[in-house]
Design a protein around this motif. Structure first.
Motif, short mmCIF file in Angstrom:
data_model
loop_
_atom_site.label_atom_id
_atom_site.label_comp_id
_atom_site.label_asym_id
_atom_site.label_seq_id
_atom_site.Cartn_x
_atom_site.Cartn_y
_atom_site.Cartn_z
N UNK A 1 0.81 -1.22 0.00
CA UNK A 1 0.00 0.00 0.00
C UNK A 1 0.84 1.27 0.00
N UNK A 2 2.11 1.17 0.28
CA UNK A 2 2.95 2.37 0.34
C UNK A 2 3.78 2.54 -0.91
N UNK A 3 3.12 2.72 -2.03
CA UNK A 3 3.82 2.79 -3.32
C UNK A 3 4.12 4.23 -3.72
N UNK A 4 4.68 4.97 -2.79
CA UNK A 4 5.09 6.36 -3.01
C UNK A 4 6.52 6.52 -2.55
N UNK A 5 7.27 7.43 -3.14
CA UNK A 5 8.64 7.68 -2.71
C UNK A 5 8.67 8.07 -1.24
N UNK A 6 9.68 7.60 -0.54
CA UNK A 6 9.83 7.91 0.87
C UNK A 6 10.08 6.70 1.74
N UNK A 7 10.03 5.50 1.14
CA UNK A 7 10.39 4.27 1.83
C UNK A 7 11.76 3.83 1.33
#
Length: 135
Positions: A93-99
């Motif tokens: 679910x966290x498919x945005x830059x920042x991980x």
């Protein structure tokens, strides 16, 4: 059989402190999540003024990065490149830059997820945290 390093509490505290310092140095209100290699939450903090939704997004970015053993930005790039079907990938679910994964000796030992400012700034904070343990 391989031996793999694991994050210890002292590592987690050092990562969290360095990430928080990077955010504060830039006056950025963010949430910071640190997970182990399995994506399980080890640490979470929401800085004053961080958007409420960031408390959901930061752990999701960290989990996605740990499970994929790569930066969550890679998934964002795939989707932005037109592969929209990837949005249906299970458990991600966290498919945005920042991980950002924490890599040691070619293995993922955890990840840091940050949310609250521009995605590239989130990643900057995560990488500053990881750098605190020399990785």
């Amino acid at each position: 059989m391989k031996t793999q390093s694991v994050l210890e509490l002292s590592d987690v505290k050092a990562i969290a402190a360095a990430a928080e310092a990077e955010a504060q140095r830039n006056n950025w209100a963010v949430s910071i999540a640190i997970v182990d290699a399995g994506g399980h939450l080890l640490h979470f903090q929401r800085l004053d003024g961080a958007p409420a939704i960031s408390s959901q997004i930061a752990p999701a970015k960290a989990h996605t990065s740990a499970m994929g053993r790569r930066e969550s930005k890679g998934y964002e790039d795939v989707i932005n490149g037109g592969r929209y079907s990837f949005l249906s990938a299970p458990g991600i679910s966290g498919m945005l830059e920042g991980g950002v994964p924490i890599m040691k000796d070619g293995a993922c030992i955890g990840a840091v997820g940050v949310s609250g400012v521009k995605s590239n700034e989130d990643a900057q904070i995560a990488k500053a945290g990881i750098a605190a343990i020399g990785l």
